[in-house]
Every structure is written in C-alpha cells, then in structure tokens.
Design a protein around this motif. Structure first.
Motif, PDB file in Angstrom:
ATOM      1  N   ILE A 246      -4.331  -5.587   5.567  1.00  0.00           N
ATOM      2  CA  ILE A 246      -3.234  -4.957   6.216  1.00  0.00           C
ATOM      3  C   ILE A 246      -3.163  -4.085   5.184  1.00  0.00           C
ATOM      4  O   ILE A 246      -2.341  -5.179   3.683  1.00  0.00           O
ATOM      5  CB  ILE A 246      -1.916  -6.335   6.731  1.00  0.00           C
ATOM      6  CG1 ILE A 246      -2.896  -7.005   7.863  1.00  0.00           C
ATOM      7  CG2 ILE A 246      -1.012  -5.502   6.696  1.00  0.00           C
ATOM      8  CD1 ILE A 246      -2.320  -8.730   8.189  1.00  0.00           C
ATOM      9  N   VAL A 281       0.302  -0.928   8.289  1.00  0.00           N
ATOM     10  CA  VAL A 281       1.606  -1.701   7.920  1.00  0.00           C
ATOM     11  C   VAL A 281       2.062  -0.307   7.277  1.00  0.00           C
ATOM     12  O   VAL A 281       1.622   0.646   6.496  1.00  0.00           O
ATOM     13  CB  VAL A 281       1.271  -2.872   7.433  1.00  0.00           C
ATOM     14  CG1 VAL A 281       1.602  -2.818   5.962  1.00  0.00           C
ATOM     15  CG2 VAL A 281       3.531  -3.267   7.371  1.00  0.00           C
ATOM     16  N   GLY A 369      -1.978  -8.298  -3.446  1.00  0.00           N
ATOM     17  CA  GLY A 369      -1.037  -8.207  -4.768  1.00  0.00           C
ATOM     18  C   GLY A 369      -0.278  -7.076  -4.433  1.00  0.00           C
ATOM     19  O   GLY A 369       0.904  -7.713  -3.692  1.00  0.00           O
ATOM     20  N   ASN A 657      -4.246   1.362 -14.809  1.00  0.00           N
ATOM     21  CA  ASN A 657      -2.589   1.147 -15.330  1.00  0.00           C
ATOM     22  C   ASN A 657      -2.219   2.295 -15.748  1.00  0.00           C
ATOM     23  O   ASN A 657      -2.848   3.729 -15.515  1.00  0.00           O
ATOM     24  CB  ASN A 657      -1.826  -0.150 -16.201  1.00  0.00           C
ATOM     25  CG  ASN A 657      -2.254  -0.652 -15.695  1.00  0.00           C
ATOM     26  OD1 ASN A 657      -2.695  -1.698 -14.779  1.00  0.00           O
ATOM     27  ND2 ASN A 657      -2.030  -2.701 -16.674  1.00  0.00           N
TER      28      ASN A 657
HETATM   29  N1  MGD Z   1      -9.235   0.094 -11.948  1.00  0.00           N
HETATM   30  C1  MGD Z   1      -8.381  -0.962 -12.689  1.00  0.00           C
HETATM   31  N2  MGD Z   1      -8.213  -1.857 -12.086  1.00  0.00           N
HETATM   32  C2  MGD Z   1      -6.706  -2.837 -12.064  1.00  0.00           C
HETATM   33  C3  MGD Z   1      -5.953  -1.710 -12.594  1.00  0.00           C
HETATM   34  C4  MGD Z   1      -6.120  -0.650 -13.196  1.00  0.00           C
HETATM   35  O1  MGD Z   1      -5.257  -0.175 -12.963  1.00  0.00           O
HETATM   36  N3  MGD Z   1      -7.332   0.161 -12.538  1.00  0.00           N
HETATM   37  N4  MGD Z   1      -4.379  -2.912 -12.691  1.00  0.00           N
HETATM   38  C5  MGD Z   1      -4.542  -4.372 -12.848  1.00  0.00           C
HETATM   39  C6  MGD Z   1      -3.465  -4.417 -13.018  1.00  0.00           C
HETATM   40  S1  MGD Z   1      -2.305  -4.722 -13.953  1.00  0.00           S
HETATM   41  C7  MGD Z   1      -3.112  -4.926 -11.948  1.00  0.00           C
HETATM   42  S2  MGD Z   1      -1.687  -5.846 -11.332  1.00  0.00           S
HETATM   43  C8  MGD Z   1      -3.754  -5.345 -10.443  1.00  0.00           C
HETATM   44  C9  MGD Z   1      -3.619  -4.015  -8.983  1.00  0.00           C
HETATM   45  O2  MGD Z   1      -3.915  -4.364  -8.047  1.00  0.00           O
HETATM   46  P1  MGD Z   1      -3.573  -3.907  -6.204  1.00  0.00           P
HETATM   47  O3  MGD Z   1      -2.434  -5.033  -6.187  1.00  0.00           O
HETATM   48  O4  MGD Z   1      -4.903  -4.025  -5.737  1.00  0.00           O
HETATM   49  O5  MGD Z   1      -2.686  -3.173  -6.990  1.00  0.00           O
HETATM   50  P2  MGD Z   1      -2.606  -1.458  -6.906  1.00  0.00           P
HETATM   51  O6  MGD Z   1      -2.701  -0.433  -6.634  1.00  0.00           O
HETATM   52  O7  MGD Z   1      -0.986  -0.620  -6.966  1.00  0.00           O
HETATM   53  O8  MGD Z   1      -1.969  -0.978  -5.109  1.00  0.00           O
HETATM   54  C10 MGD Z   1      -2.543  -1.914  -4.070  1.00  0.00           C
HETATM   55  C11 MGD Z   1      -2.152  -1.579  -2.612  1.00  0.00           C
HETATM   56  O9  MGD Z   1      -0.736  -1.927  -2.068  1.00  0.00           O
HETATM   57  C12 MGD Z   1      -0.435  -1.216  -1.364  1.00  0.00           C
HETATM   58  N5  MGD Z   1       0.081  -0.626  -0.527  1.00  0.00           N
HETATM   59  C13 MGD Z   1       1.777  -0.026  -1.060  1.00  0.00           C
HETATM   60  N6  MGD Z   1       2.482  -0.326  -0.808  1.00  0.00           N
HETATM   61  C14 MGD Z   1       2.137  -1.953   0.696  1.00  0.00           C
HETATM   62  C15 MGD Z   1       3.692  -1.713   1.255  1.00  0.00           C
HETATM   63  O10 MGD Z   1       4.057  -1.862   1.188  1.00  0.00           O
HETATM   64  N7  MGD Z   1       2.498  -2.897   1.857  1.00  0.00           N
HETATM   65  C16 MGD Z   1       1.444  -3.132   1.995  1.00  0.00           C
HETATM   66  N8  MGD Z   1       0.611  -4.215   2.917  1.00  0.00           N
HETATM   67  N9  MGD Z   1       0.642  -2.273   1.052  1.00  0.00           N
HETATM   68  C17 MGD Z   1       0.685  -1.701   0.240  1.00  0.00           C
HETATM   69  C18 MGD Z   1      -1.372  -0.345  -1.676  1.00  0.00           C
HETATM   70  O11 MGD Z   1      -1.873   0.996  -0.467  1.00  0.00           O
HETATM   71  C19 MGD Z   1      -2.581  -0.130  -2.862  1.00  0.00           C
HETATM   72  O12 MGD Z   1      -3.896   0.061  -1.239  1.00  0.00           O
HETATM   73  O13 MGD Z   1      -5.331  -3.906 -10.431  1.00  0.00           O
HETATM   74  C20 MGD Z   1      -5.705  -4.438 -12.343  1.00  0.00           C
HETATM   75  N10 MGD Z   1      -7.240  -4.180 -11.874  1.00  0.00           N
END
Ligand code: MGD
Ligand code: MGD
Ligand code: MO
Length: 762
Positions: A246, A281, A369, A657
């Motif tokens: 989703i 969504v 996430g 980040n």
């Molecule tokens: N390579 C790499 N790895 C990382 C990080 C990085 O920056 N790079 N950061 C690290 C950190 S600190 C964290 S917190 C995690 C983050 O990891 P994730 O939680 O995966 O974070 P994001 O990539 O910001 O966003 C994830 C997804 O949320 C979707 N999204 C956006 N808005 C919405 C919405 O309203 N609803 C839904 N259902 N989906 C939505 C986006 O399309 C995206 O695919 O990863 C960690 N790992």
C-alpha cells in the motif's frame, strides 16, 4: 535520455540484481575505500564483527555471514574512505567557501581527522588539542544561567554505551532536553503503540516471517531503505504467502526482486514477484483506507454471524484482551464510504478486496514506515494499524504482529537506554541511586521544541552526538537562522556537513571513531552494543585502523566533556571509558530489562529485549490492548483549493538521510540529477504539464493560502506511476516547502509526507 528529458529514463529491471552489484563496486571505488578490508568484514562472522550502520533491519540470527547489501556497502565505504578533511584542508578553505559546496561535496571531503575549533578572524576551522576543547566546552556550559538552556541531540547511529553516558552527562548537568532523530521518524510509533499495546516498539521477530500467511507493506520502501528485507520478502513470496503493498508510488522494491547472492537468479535474469497486489493510496489517505478495510471487515463479520458462519473477527480475543471495541465499531458504522473513498483515493470495492485478503489470512504481519508516521495524524495512523491487527487477534501469536521499520541502526537502542525527554520517574530514581547524583524531573524538549527554543533565544547551546540536525528538520528558512543565534555548538561527527557550518558564537567539531574502526581503551579493544528494529541487542566490534590517530570514541568524547563540565562529579567516568563492560553494568542497574547484559551479549546473536505485548501482556494504563478511534477526516484537504496536491518528501536510492552518496535514483529511473518532481499523468494533463516541464511548487497554509516564503522553483516534472492528488520531491532540498509548525499533534513528528502545495509552470 528518453522523451528528450536528460536523466529521466524509467527503470525496467527488478530490485537487487546486477544494478545492486554495480552500485556496490562503484561506491567502494569512488570512496577509494579499502576494498579488501570491506569484503573481509562483510564475510566475517557477525558475532565478532561490526554492526552494519546501513539500517535497523535484523541480520538472520547473526549466525550466518553478514548479507552483502548495497545500502550497507555504501554506508561502510562512505565511512572507510581514504579521503580526509584534515587541518591543512580547513586552513585553505574558509567556511564562507565551504558553504558554497553541495551537501554531497561537503561529506565527500572525507573523514574529519582532528578536533577543530572555529576561528572567526580567519573564518576557518583550526585544529585544537582535545583537552583544551573539553576545557573550553566545560567552562561555557558552566556559564549559562540554567542547564535547561542546553540541548543534547542524538542521531541514531550512537551505540547504547555512548548514548547511556551521554544522557547521564546531560542529566547530571541538569538538562532533560533530548532532541533525537527518532522525533523525526518513529515518534508516532513510540506514542501510538505505547497507548495501544503498552510497548513502543514492534512485536514481531524475524522468525515470524516464516509463519505468516500475509505481509502488508504500508508506507515504506524496502528496496532503497531496508534492502536486506527483500530477502525476507522473497522467502515469504516463494513459500506462497501473500504480500500486499500500500503505497502512493509504484516502488520497484515492493514489486520484484532479484537476489544478488543467488548465482542462478543473477545468471538467468530471474526475479521473484513480491507483492501480489498493489494499492496506490493517496498521500495522507491511510487512516481512511484502514477505516474502510475495517468497516468492510465488520460488515462481513456481521453478515456471517447472521448466517451462522465462522465470524471474521476474533470476538473471544476482543472480549478477553481489548478495550474500546464498541467505540471503534460505532465510529466505523457511521462513517461514509464516499468520504473514505475521497480521502483514500481507493474505491469501496478495493477496500473490500483488501478486507477479504486480510480476512483469509490466519496470521498477518503489518510492516510500515514513514509513509504512515510522518503526517499530522501519524500517531492516529499507527493506532489504526493496531486496530486492524487486534480485530483478528494478530498480535501475540506466531507469524503475526506489528513491524515498524526503524531507521538509523541504533535509533531504537538509544531510546531504550534513556535518550528520552520524558523519561519515567522510576528510571530517573534508579539513575540517581546508581550514581549518587541528582537529576531534573521536569520533562525536557524533543526536536521540534528544541529548534523553537533555539529560535526564541531560550536555548544557548546545542551539543550534537552525530547527525545533521538543521538540515534534517523542516523549513531551513527558520532552522538555519535559529542555529546562528546559539552561543555554542558542539558537533561530534565523522564527516563535515552543513549543520556544522551554521556558526554559533563558539563552535567545536569533535571527530569520532566510526563503527568499523578499532576502539582501543585502557583495558583493551572494546565492543559496543546496538538494538535492531526487532529488539535484538548484540555486540559490534570494529576492526579497521582508525581514519586518524587523533580520533576518540563517542564514549570517550562524552566522558571528556563530562569531566571538564562536572568537576565534582561522583561518577567514575574514566573507569567506565576504560572498560565498556562497566557501562553495561550501569545500564543493567538502571534499566532492569538489560539484566545479565554482559553475559547475554556474549552469547552468539545476543539477546532479545523483552516485548511483553508479544505474549499478550499489555503494559497499558488499563492492562488491555486498546482500540483507538481515528479522529481524522482529512479536514485540511477540504480546506484546500481544488487544484491542491499533497507533497511527500522522498529519499532517493543514492542517499542516506541528509548524506547524498550520488545523484541517481536507480529504481525510479532518475540519473545524475535530483531537481525533479514526481507527478501522475492525469494530474499533469489537467494542469497542462508534460514530462520535462520546469515548474514551481508553492506550499499552502492550513487554510489553502499560498505561503510566500515556502516555494521551490526550477523543478523538472517526471511523470510517474503514482496516486492521484499526490506529488513527491527529494529531501533535504524540498525541506524549504515544509513547515516547522506542521507536526503530529501527539509526538510532534514533522509532517514530512503531507504538505499541501500547488504546482505551476515556471
Ligand atoms: N538507503 C537508505 N536507507 C535508509 C535511509 C536512507 O535515507 N537511505 N534512511 C533510514 C532512516 S533514518 C529511516 S527512518 C528509514 C526510512 O525508510 P522508509 O520508511 O521506507 O522511508 P521513506 O523512503 O521516506 O518513505 C517510504 C515510502 O512512503 C511512501 N509514502 C509517502 N507518503 C505516503 C502516504 O501518505 N501513505 C503511504 N502508505 N505511503 C506513503 C513513499 O512513496 C515511500 O515509498 O530508512 C532507513 N534506511
Ligand atoms: N524532508 C524530510 N526530512 C527528513 C526526513 C524525511 O523523510 N523528509 N526524514 C527524517 C529522518 S527519518 C531522520 S532519522 C532524520 C535524520 O537526521 P540525522 O540523523 O540528524 O541526519 P543524518 O543525515 O543521518 O546524519 C548524517 C551525519 O551523521 C554523521 N555521522 C555518520 N556516522 C557517524 C558516527 O558513527 N558517529 C557520529 N558521531 N556521527 C556520524 C556524519 O557527520 C553525517 O554528516 O532526517 C529527517 N529529515
Ligand atoms: Mo529516520
């Protein structure tokens, strides 16, 4: 180049595969990192190795050799680079020159090698002796009217040992101000899960993925952010269990995956299909989608009960273990499908399909996430996930549960050992008893409040244990200006970044050992410990030669500052730094969950922190698991003009980040650039936009009025397979569109994923 737009070509391959292998070697090569050492480290048995700083996804039992993943190799080669930011470099490059560097170029200078102090006369960073730096920092800290004028920031790579000493230092000094990177990602997880199930963390462990029938992946992007999770999802898919995604964007890492460590898949070009269905969504529409699913589920349940068929819900579990079901039921009965459809962007029948799939599964895991948490109703969103799980008793049985995907590799551990602006009285009492000190009881500040206090001039000093706070927070227009009002900033860091260049009156840059490096103290080489997303705590021991002989470990830097500041401290800082096992003894004395700490981390794979909710013990106020009704009805959306869109800030594949490793976003088909905005074809068409058009994005306030100071121009439109009503742009560049005041009301986590905007051709 395709369609005439440079750097925008789309991506047809699977996640993983040869692309990942190529990226791994490019990353090692570009950083001139010591290839042989890196490969050796990844092959090394994890029990004696270092913990990968890439992400917080667990390693399979820590028995097998560490999985080689692209994210991990990038993080490690970025740290083990042979490039150096030496005093000679800083002498030649005044801060005004460094400010012109891109974020990528700043970190790409290389590892910091010496403690540095800023000299305003020459506008340069100058090397300083450690003892002098500690002395001066201590004197300044003692000069403030109140310890509450100091903020102690933690970024989640910090080990349990360093974090525990750090909070001890801050609290003995007299401050409970602990802004923390978890305030920017999973604050809603801590707040929402604590109230709902009495545990602010996930309930599943890796083995649960071997027993589930269904995994729902909502609001996270494992291909980029948790690549090792793809191996787990691949196993789930291969044994015939279902995965439902989703997400507003079609993310390749949720669709198909080719396992780079499988010679067969690599040679034959085979890939495993991951998600069996994909629901796009709207950004910010999850609460409505989840309500729709639950509404459909209770309607199905009632129909079945009437026909004397097996009910959908687990009514026995609901009666024995939960509170608040009736209120949830009433709310779901009275909410309207039309509203749920408008707010979620999905049709009623799609939500019913989701409910059917969920109902069929005997054991379901929900992984989520930042797409769930980084919204004004982030805590409410997390609670809807729990509601859904509780309806079918999917917490506390094998193959089921909630699985937040944490970010930084030790963000969860830092909180477990006391990085918390509102720690419990019991914790503070035990801290006082163990060390014969007095600590403040009044709650301190978390990230957003800290920045606001700095902005108001109430906070005078900021100490940062890693991270890039000013860039990571929303609205640099405000955060950057705020930082320059500080009297003192101290950054403990491995590499230079923009936050370091936002000069206060007094500035110190203290270089720390990275996780891959040998940490030699009085009693020998030390290990530290970290906690992953599934509450597994294990040791991490670096083995590489440090980037420079002047580096100190984070615990040693904390102790150095503490001894210079707290001159009459009864704490034996030196002894603890000489032998980290003593720090663990102290952690165990203050936090009972760490009992037998040293013995338990000596076991292969370490140990799991207690997660009472996993055995249906609910440490909530009422001793029950709580259903919590969502108050959201996308009010903001209603107050926005018809052409408003919801913007989410996104991570590219080549960034961690605020650390930009490169300019590609492979799985989204973007090469060599970051100045793009993702939009769906229909939304573009009604606005007269086409791929390649250059546009301006303008943020709107809560009443739909344009905010003059929150705009971004010169972005190129990329037509992308994504939900209507939604657009995406990269962080941190797009942080100028965010507002420091748009936060989740309960956890104060910024709404990085739901900014109302309009888009216009430049
Ligand atoms: N390579 C790499 N790895 C990382 C990080 C990085 O920056 N790079 N950061 C690290 C950190 S600190 C964290 S917190 C995690 C983050 O990891 P994730 O939680 O995966 O974070 P994001 O990539 O910001 O966003 C994830 C997804 O949320 C979707 N999204 C956006 N808005 C919405 C919405 O309203 N609803 C839904 N259902 N989906 C939505 C986006 O399309 C995206 O695919 O990863 C960690 N790992
Ligand atoms: N718009 C937008 N902004 C966001 C987000 C978003 O989704 N959208 N996500 C937010 C999230 S989830 C997070 S977690 C924050 C991240 O916020 P932070 O944790 O503050 O930022 P990072 O970019 O991870 O920090 C990078 C810096 O850490 C330092 N560093 C690296 N390794 C070490 C180490 O071993 N020791 C020490 N002492 N320092 C080290 C280096 O100097 C490097 O420059 O950003 C947030 N910002
Ligand atoms: Mo994060």
């Amino acid at each position: 180049m395709k369609n005439g737009v440079p750097g925008v070509s789309g991506y047809q391959g699977p996640a993983g595969g040869w692309g990942a292998v190529k990226a791994v070697s490019a990353s090692v090569f570009s950083q001139k990192a010591v290839t042989r050492d890196i490969i050796a480290m990844f092959k090394m048995n994890q029990v004696k190795g270092f913990d990968c700083p890439g992400c917080a996804w667990p390693d399979p039992g820590h028995r097998a050799p560490m999985e080689l993943c692209e994210n991990g190799v990038k993080a490690v080669s970025w740290e083990t680079t042979s490039k150096k930011a030496s005093p000679a470099f800083f002498r030649r490059h005044p801060v005004s020159t460094l400010w012109q560097y891109s974020d990528y170029a700043l970190e790409n200078i290389g590892r910091l090698t010496h403690p540095m102090k800023y000299d305003a006369v020459t506008d340069t960073w100058q090397a300083v002796e450690w003892d002098i730096a500690f002395q001066e920092i201590g004197e300044r800290l003692c000069s403030y009217d109140s310890p509450e004028q100091v903020e102690f920031y933690t970024s989640g790579r910090t080990s349990n040992e360093a974090a525990f000493l750090y909070q001890l230092f801050a609290r003995e000094y007299g401050s409970n101000n602990f802004p923390d990177c978890s305030n920017m990602c999973h604050g809603p997880t801590s707040a929402g899960l604590t109230r709902a199930i009495g545990l602010g963390k996930g309930t599943v462990e890796l083995a649960d993925f071997d027993h589930c029938d269904l995994v729902i992946c909502i609001g996270h992007n494992p291909g980029t952010n948790h690549p090792r999770m793809l191996t787990t999802l691949r196993d789930v898919a291969k044994r015939g269990a279902k995965i439902i995604a989703i997400n507003p964007l079609a993310e390749r890492g949720l669709e198909r995956f080719s396992f780079p460590q499988s010679p067969k898949e690599m040679l034959t070009g085979q890939a495993t299909e991951l998600s069996s269905s994909y629901y796009q969504v709207k950004m910010g529409g999850d609460a409505s989608l989840l309500k729709g699913m639950m509404k459909a589920l209770i309607e199905m349940d009632e129909a079945r009960v009437l026909l004397n068929q097996q009910p959908c819900l687990d009514h026995e579990f609901i009666a024995a273990h939960t509170a608040g079901y009736q209120a949830l039921y009433d709310d779901l009965r009275q909410c309207h499908w039309a509203e749920l459809e408008a707010d979620s962007g999905l049709t009623r029948s799609q939500m019913e399909d989701l409910a059917h799939s969920y109902n069929k599964s005997r054991a379901t895991i929900i992984c989520y996430g930042l797409g769930i948490t980084q919204h004004k109703n982030g805590t409410g969103n997390v609670q809807q996930l729990v509601n859904l799980l509780l309806l079918k008793s999917n917490i506390g049985k094998p193959g089921a549960g909630i699985c937040p995907l944490r970010g930084h590799s030790n963000v969860q551990g830092d909180r477990s050992v006391g990085i918390n602006e509102a720690a419990s009285d019991a914790f503070l009492q035990r801290l006082e008893a163990r060390f014969a000190i007095t600590v403040p009881r009044q709650h301190g500040r978390a990230s957003v409040e800290s920045i606001r206090a700095i902005e108001r001039g109430e906070a005078k000093a900021l100490i940062c244990m890693g991270g890039n706070l000013a860039v990571a927070m929303p609205q640099p227009q405000r955060t950057f200006a705020a930082m320059q009002k500080l009297d003192m900033q101290v950054h403990v860091a491995t590499k230079l970044n923009r936050s370091h260049l936002l000069l206060a009156k007094h500035n110190y840059l203290l270089p720390a050992l990275g996780r891959t490096e040998r940490d030699l103290q009085a009693t020998g080489i030390q290990s530290v410990t970290v906690e992953d997303s599934m509450s597994m705590v294990h040791a991490s021991c670096g083995s590489l030669k440090p980037a420079s002989p002047w580096l100190k470990s984070e615990p040693a830097i904390v102790a150095g500052m503490a001894r210079a500041t707290l001159t009459r401290s009864p704490v034996n800082w030196e002894e603890m730094v000489g032998n980290y096992a003593l720090i663990r003894d102290a952690i165990e004395a203050v936090i009972p969950a760490f009992h037998d700490y040293n013995a338990r981390i000596a076991a292969p794979g370490g140990f799991r922190m207690d997660t009472p909710a996993s055995r249906r013990e609910w440490h909530t106020g009422n001793g029950k698991a709580n259903f919590v009704v969502s108050q959201q009805r996308a009010v903001e959306r209603q107050q926005q003009p018809a052409d408003a869109l919801v913007l989410a800030t996104l991570r590219s594949h080549d960034q961690y980040n605020t650390t930009i490793y490169g300019l590609n976003d492979r799985y989204r088909g973007i090469t060599g650039r970051r100045d793009v905005v993702f939009l769906n074809a229909a939304e573009a068409r009604v606005r007269g936009l086409a791929q390649g058009d250059v546009v301006t994005i303008q943020a709107l306030d809560d009443h739909g009025r344009p905010c003059e100071d929150r705009a971004m121009c010169g972005l190129t439109v990329v037509i992308y397979n994504m939900a209507a009503g939604s657009i995406g742009a990269y962080l941190p560049e797009a942080n100028v569109l965010l507002s420091l005041d748009a936060v989740d009301s309960e956890s104060l986590t910024p709404a990085y994923k739901s900014v109302p905007v309009v888009i216009n051709k430049t």
